[in-house]
Design a protein around this motif. Structure first.
Motif, PDB file in Angstrom:
ATOM      1  N   UNK A 196      62.361  30.876 -95.673  1.00  0.00           N
ATOM      2  CA  UNK A 196      63.506  31.476 -95.684  1.00  0.00           C
ATOM      3  C   UNK A 196      64.609  30.971 -95.387  1.00  0.00           C
ATOM      4  N   UNK A 197      66.175  31.512 -95.728  1.00  0.00           N
ATOM      5  CA  UNK A 197      67.109  30.750 -94.866  1.00  0.00           C
ATOM      6  C   UNK A 197      67.378  31.177 -93.503  1.00  0.00           C
ATOM      7  N   UNK A 228      75.305  27.123 -89.134  1.00  0.00           N
ATOM      8  CA  UNK A 228      74.754  25.677 -89.003  1.00  0.00           C
ATOM      9  C   UNK A 228      73.364  25.318 -89.682  1.00  0.00           C
ATOM     10  N   UNK A 229      72.431  26.301 -89.659  1.00  0.00           N
ATOM     11  CA  UNK A 229      71.285  26.101 -90.242  1.00  0.00           C
ATOM     12  C   UNK A 229      71.358  25.467 -91.711  1.00  0.00           C
ATOM     13  N   UNK A 230      72.248  26.399 -92.471  1.00  0.00           N
ATOM     14  CA  UNK A 230      72.577  26.230 -94.166  1.00  0.00           C
ATOM     15  C   UNK A 230      73.289  24.814 -94.131  1.00  0.00           C
ATOM     16  N   UNK A 231      74.237  24.290 -93.072  1.00  0.00           N
ATOM     17  CA  UNK A 231      74.862  22.850 -93.357  1.00  0.00           C
ATOM     18  C   UNK A 231      73.716  21.938 -93.001  1.00  0.00           C
ATOM     19  N   UNK A 282      70.672  22.212 -93.849  1.00  0.00           N
ATOM     20  CA  UNK A 282      69.579  22.248 -94.804  1.00  0.00           C
ATOM     21  C   UNK A 282      70.242  21.564 -95.961  1.00  0.00           C
ATOM     22  N   UNK A 283      71.411  21.802 -96.210  1.00  0.00           N
ATOM     23  CA  UNK A 283      72.292  21.034 -97.358  1.00  0.00           C
ATOM     24  C   UNK A 283      72.561  19.524 -96.792  1.00  0.00           C
ATOM     25  N   UNK A 302      71.108  17.685 -86.856  1.00  0.00           N
ATOM     26  CA  UNK A 302      70.670  18.340 -85.910  1.00  0.00           C
ATOM     27  C   UNK A 302      69.522  19.346 -86.152  1.00  0.00           C
ATOM     28  N   UNK A 303      68.854  20.165 -85.262  1.00  0.00           N
ATOM     29  CA  UNK A 303      67.941  21.149 -85.391  1.00  0.00           C
ATOM     30  C   UNK A 303      68.724  22.251 -86.043  1.00  0.00           C
TER      31      UNK A 303
END
Length: 141
Positions: A79-80, A123-126, A128-129, A134-135
Motif C-alpha cells: 500500500x502507499x 516523504x514515503x512517496x518521494x 518510493x519514486x 532514506x527509510x
C-alpha cells in the motif's frame, strides 16, 4: 581540466536528515543483535535451505526458482505509505509465516507504542519514486 562549478548534493541523506528522522544513537551501530536472535536467524536459514533442497529433489530445480520469483513479486506489492500498513498477506501465505505466532500476536502492536512516529506520506512517496533517500518510515524515536 576545470573543476565542476556545482556542488554535489543528496536530497534527504539516509541518516543525515535529523529534522525528518530525529537524532541517531550510536549504540545501535556498535551493539549487535542478541545471541538468541542470531541463533534463531541461522536456524531459520538452515531450515529454509533444507526446504529448498527437498523441493528441488521432489519437484525439480525450477520449482524453488519459481517460488523465489513469486516471493519477489509479492514482496513488491504494498500500500502507499500512510495510516494503514501493508499486511503482505500473499507473501506470508507463500512463505508459510501465517502459521508462526510472533510477539505481536500476544503483545501489543508496535505501532501502538508511545514512541512510534507516524509515517510521513509525502516523504514515503518521494522515497518510493527515487526523489529522496532514506527509510520510508522512521518507526521509533
Amino acid at each position: 581540466m576545470e573543476a565542476p562549478k556545482t556542488i554535489a548534493h543528496e536530497i534527504g541523506g539516509v541518516r543525515n536528515d535529523a529534522l525528518r528522522f530525529g537524532l541517531q544513537g550510536v549504540k545501535s551501530d556498535i551493539v549487535g543483535s542478541h545471541p538468541l536472535e542470531s541463533a534463531y536467524q541461522s536456524q531459520r536459514e538452515i531450515q529454509e535451505g533444507m526446504k529448498r533442497r527437498i523441493l528441488a529433489n521432489t519437484y525439480g530445480t525450477a520449482f524453488p526458482l519459481k517460488m523465489d520469483l513469486d516471493a519477489q513479486i509479492l514482496s513488491r506489492f504494498q500500500r502507499p505509505p500512510g495510516a494503514i500498513p501493508s499486511s503482505m498477506l500473499g507473501l506470508e501465505a507463500l512463505t508459510g509465516s501465517l502459521d508462526n505466532f510472533g510477539f505481536e500476536d500476544y503483545l501489543s502492536d508496535p505501532c501502538d507504542s508511545e514512541t512510534f512516529r507516524p509515517a510521513d506520506m509525502h516523504h514515503g512517496m518521494e522515497v518510493r519514486h527515487g526523489i529522496s533517500k532514506g527509510p520510508i518510515c522512521p518507526s521509533f524515536i
